[in-house]
Every structure is written in C-alpha cells, then in structure tokens.
Scaffold this active site. Structure first.
Site, PDB file in Angstrom:
ATOM      1  N   ASP A 100      50.824  36.715  44.198  1.00 20.99           N
ATOM      2  CA  ASP A 100      49.708  36.982  43.299  1.00 20.99           C
ATOM      3  C   ASP A 100      48.789  35.768  43.336  1.00 20.99           C
ATOM      4  O   ASP A 100      49.244  34.634  43.401  1.00 20.99           O
ATOM      5  CB  ASP A 100      50.253  37.217  41.888  1.00 20.99           C
ATOM      6  CG  ASP A 100      49.191  37.665  40.903  1.00 20.99           C
ATOM      7  OD1 ASP A 100      48.002  37.553  41.218  1.00 20.99           O
ATOM      8  OD2 ASP A 100      49.563  38.135  39.815  1.00 20.99           O
ATOM      9  N   SER A 101      47.493  36.008  43.269  1.00 23.79           N
ATOM     10  CA  SER A 101      46.518  34.919  43.422  1.00 23.79           C
ATOM     11  C   SER A 101      46.514  33.927  42.272  1.00 23.79           C
ATOM     12  O   SER A 101      45.981  32.828  42.396  1.00 23.79           O
ATOM     13  CB  SER A 101      45.113  35.506  43.556  1.00 23.79           C
ATOM     14  OG  SER A 101      44.720  36.099  42.323  1.00 23.79           O
ATOM     15  N   PHE A 104      45.875  36.727  37.141  1.00 20.53           N
ATOM     16  CA  PHE A 104      46.453  37.344  35.948  1.00 20.53           C
ATOM     17  C   PHE A 104      47.012  36.293  35.000  1.00 20.53           C
ATOM     18  O   PHE A 104      46.814  36.368  33.785  1.00 20.53           O
ATOM     19  CB  PHE A 104      47.561  38.326  36.340  1.00 20.53           C
ATOM     20  CG  PHE A 104      48.202  39.004  35.163  1.00 20.53           C
ATOM     21  CD1 PHE A 104      47.619  40.121  34.585  1.00 20.53           C
ATOM     22  CD2 PHE A 104      49.383  38.520  34.621  1.00 20.53           C
ATOM     23  CE1 PHE A 104      48.217  40.742  33.489  1.00 20.53           C
ATOM     24  CE2 PHE A 104      49.982  39.128  33.526  1.00 20.53           C
ATOM     25  CZ  PHE A 104      49.390  40.252  32.960  1.00 20.53           C
ATOM     26  N   ASP A 155      40.906  37.300  41.525  1.00 16.99           N
ATOM     27  CA  ASP A 155      40.107  38.250  40.748  1.00 16.99           C
ATOM     28  C   ASP A 155      40.198  37.879  39.279  1.00 16.99           C
ATOM     29  O   ASP A 155      40.977  37.008  38.887  1.00 16.99           O
ATOM     30  CB  ASP A 155      40.598  39.686  40.967  1.00 16.99           C
ATOM     31  CG  ASP A 155      41.999  39.902  40.392  1.00 16.99           C
ATOM     32  OD1 ASP A 155      42.817  38.953  40.450  1.00 16.99           O
ATOM     33  OD2 ASP A 155      42.287  41.000  39.901  1.00 16.99           O
ATOM     34  N   ASP A 276      55.353  45.854  41.743  1.00 14.85           N
ATOM     35  CA  ASP A 276      56.116  44.682  41.319  1.00 14.85           C
ATOM     36  C   ASP A 276      56.169  44.682  39.804  1.00 14.85           C
ATOM     37  O   ASP A 276      55.277  45.225  39.132  1.00 14.85           O
ATOM     38  CB  ASP A 276      55.448  43.385  41.791  1.00 14.85           C
ATOM     39  CG  ASP A 276      54.275  42.984  40.901  1.00 14.85           C
ATOM     40  OD1 ASP A 276      54.473  42.163  39.980  1.00 14.85           O
ATOM     41  OD2 ASP A 276      53.168  43.524  41.089  1.00 14.85           O
TER      42      ASP A 276
END
Length: 382
Positions: A100-101, A104, A155, A276
């Site tokens: 994940d970047s 979140f 994002d 996930d």
C-alpha cells in the site's frame, strides 16, 4: 537503488481462466510466482503478519502478502531496508509482495497531517518526527527500497460522508498523483507492476470519472479504494456495481481493505480478483474464529468443554489439531499461543474460502455455492 534478487525471467501477465456470471478465476503471473485469483492477501503491515511466522502463513496457501509503506518508512526505514536487501530478504518471504502506498494510513492521522499539491506532510505516530510523502517518494520507497512486486500509486482517501464537491477535488488530486506516480515508476520496470486506485467516494459519476482518468494513464492493474470506511455492506456492493462497469476486464481488479467473508463473496460475484484485510488476524487475536457457519467467540463459556476442533476437514493444523476447549483455555489463561492458533486458523479459512470460490467458478457452480454460503450465514443474495 535496490538490487532485487530471486526473480525468474517471467514478466507480469494477467489472464482469466473461467467465468461464471461476473465472477471469474484467473492468474496474475509475476517473476516471483503466480497469484491465483480470486486471491486474499494476508496483511504484513510492518514486515510481519501479526502473531504468525512466515512458514505458518505459507502453509495456509497464500500466494502473496501485503506490506505497508507508511509503517515501513518509519520503522525500520526505507534506506535501511534497501541496505538489507529489501523486504523479501528482510522477512524471509520469497513470494510476491504488494505494498500500500501509505495514503490510507496518512488519511487516518487526521490532525497530524497537512495535504498539498506536492504531497502530504505528516508527523509520525511513533515519535512525532516530521515526514513528507509525495507520489515520487512513495514510488521510490516501494519499488527501489522495499522491493515490492506490485506497487500502488499514492492517493488520497477521504472520509465517508464527504460531499460530492469534496470527493471531486480529492479524486482529481489523486488522478494528478497517479500521473506523477506513473512518471516516477517509469516504463522499464519489467519485474515490478504499478496499480492505479479508483476513488470517488459513494458517487457513481465520480467513480466513473476516476476510472476513466486512470485508464488514460495506463496501469498494470486497478484498485478500488475508499470503501469499507463506514458506508456499510450494501452500499459498498452498490458502488462496486457501478465502478466495475468502468474498469477494463483484461487487468486485475483489487478491492482494498475488504473484509468479512460476506464482503469477499459478494465482491467476487461482481468480478473482483484481489483482496486484503487485517480482519483475520485482528479477530484471531481477540478470540474470534471465522467458520463455514459464521464467526464464533472462542472465549464463550459454552466452549470450555467442547472437545471438537474448529474444522476437522481443514488442512490447517490450527483448525483440526486443537479442540475448542483447549483454545478457550488459552484465551482465558491469556496465553499468546491462543492468538497465534486462532490467527492461523482464520488465515487458513480465508484461503480455503478463496479456493472454494475458485473451484465453484471453474465448475460453473458459483450461483449455487453463493446461495448455500449465504444461507449458512443467515443472509440473502443481493
């Protein structure tokens, strides 16, 4: 730049093998191995699937793990991971890893972050130190330092309940960050893939707008973000229906951060390929076991003398080798082994569920299997 080892000569490819309605099976072929889809990715947030060894995770049948850029950049740090050979070598996992970047987790920091066109400045939840995460830095961390096989664009995830205008501003920022992520990733990474993330909250027109913007940039896969943040199961399904109409079918589709078995089942029915969620291990650490007849709380007194296993037919040792009475005792005695065994069982159940659904789709029995599971769980088909 990290010198990633352990690859074969095969590059990334996605193929669908069977369809049953909108549900589908397939394979995402990567240099580190093939991911059978639909696939569930155990979450190894900080280079560890909580309470589990790598060998135990592998034994459940998992083809891929998820790591988290935000946590890894803070501890042990991207530069240190690169010096140590990347995340695969660091944790001893030789199969694919998706990261994940970090978007979140940064979103969840609330008052500890400041968003701008450049990226997001935030303070560490560990020691309060200041950091700047940009699309370019996120790609550098994931691709060059962590050594991820599948890299996610940076994002912005916005809260459920945001207005249409707020969601539009957010998705346009995410689209610009998507282009910058693609530019930073470059076009010559044959052994790594980059996924774009569709945003737009609960607004169908914005979901379509976001998907079209990402397609114009071009990615190896497309994720759906911004769901499972409080909107509820039915609304999530409704948004999936409208979003998937605008996502190409020849690329893998990944629903991020989901979820309960019912969520996985209904998302597979709509054509999702990858998932996930921290739920299997989080539930396991708190005494909840997922079964074919729904969840149970092993701490309940009725299990104190129940000498039956959680699932005698399972291939997972935690499911068939230990009685409910023993697991109940471990939690009452606050023994760490109980958390490990129940996490192991839950991850095994999630992988068994995915395998069960793949077989059903390939045999064109998905409708019947879906109805049977919903009946056992006391639910109805949407």
């Amino acid at each position: 730049m990290l010198n990633v080892e352990g690859f074969n000569t095969m590059s990334f490819a996605f193929s669908c093998h069977a369809h049953d309605g909108r549900a589908r099976t397939g394979a995402l072929t990567t240099p580190r191995g093939t991911i059978r889809t639909p696939a569930f990715m155990p979450v190894g947030t900080a280079a560890s699937v909580k309470a589990m060894s790598v060998e135990q995770v592998k034994s459940t049948g998992a083809d891929i793990l998820l790591g988290n850029t935000y946590h890894l950049m803070l501890r042990p740090g991207g530069e240190r991971l690169a010096r140590l050979g990347g995340l695969h070598s660091f944790m001893g996992w030789d199969k694919p890893i998706l990261t994940d970047s970090g978007g979140f987790q940064v979103w969840s920091l609330a008052g500890l972050r400041q968003l701008s066109e450049a990226g997001v400045e935030f303070r560490s939840h560990i020691d309060g130190s200041k950091h700047m995460l940009t699309p370019e830095r996120s790609i550098e961390l994931q691709a060059d330092m962590i050594g991820s096989d599948i890299v996610m664009q940076l994002d912005e995830c916005i809260s459920f309940g945001s207005s249409h205008e707020e969601a539009l501003v957010s998705l346009e920022l995410s689209a610009r960050w998507a282009q910058r992520s693609k530019d930073a990733f470059g076009g010559t990474r044959e052994k790594q893939a980059l996924f774009g993330i569709v945003q737009g909250s609960i607004f169908p027109d914005l979901r379509a707008r976001s998907a079209h913007a990402l397609h114009s940039i071009g990615f190896e896969g497309y994720a759906i973000g911004g769901l499972a943040v409080g909107e509820g199961h039915q609304l999530m399904c409704d948004i999936l229906d409208v979003t998937l109409e605008h996502i190409v079918e020849d690329k893998p589709r990944y629903l991020m951060g989901v979820g309960k078995p019912i969520d996985l089942l209904e998302a597979v029915a709509r054509g999702i390929d990858m998932f996930d969620c921290v739920l299997p291990t989080r539930a396991g650490r708190h005494g909840q076991a997922w079964t074919w007849d729904g969840p149970i709380n092993i701490k309940n007194a009725k299990f104190a003398e129940d000498n039956t296993p959680l699932d005698a037919a399972s291939s997972c040792p935690a499911s068939y080798q230990y009685s409910k009475a023993y697991l109940h005792h471990l939690f009452k005695a606050e023994e760490i082994l109980g958390q490990t065994l129940l996490s192991w069982h839950n991850l095994g159940f999630y992988q068994d569920l995915m395998s069960h659904l793949r077989v059903a789709i390939e045999n064109h029995q998905f409708k019947e299997v879906r109805a049977s599971l919903l009946d056992r769980w006391g639910l109805k088909t949407n």
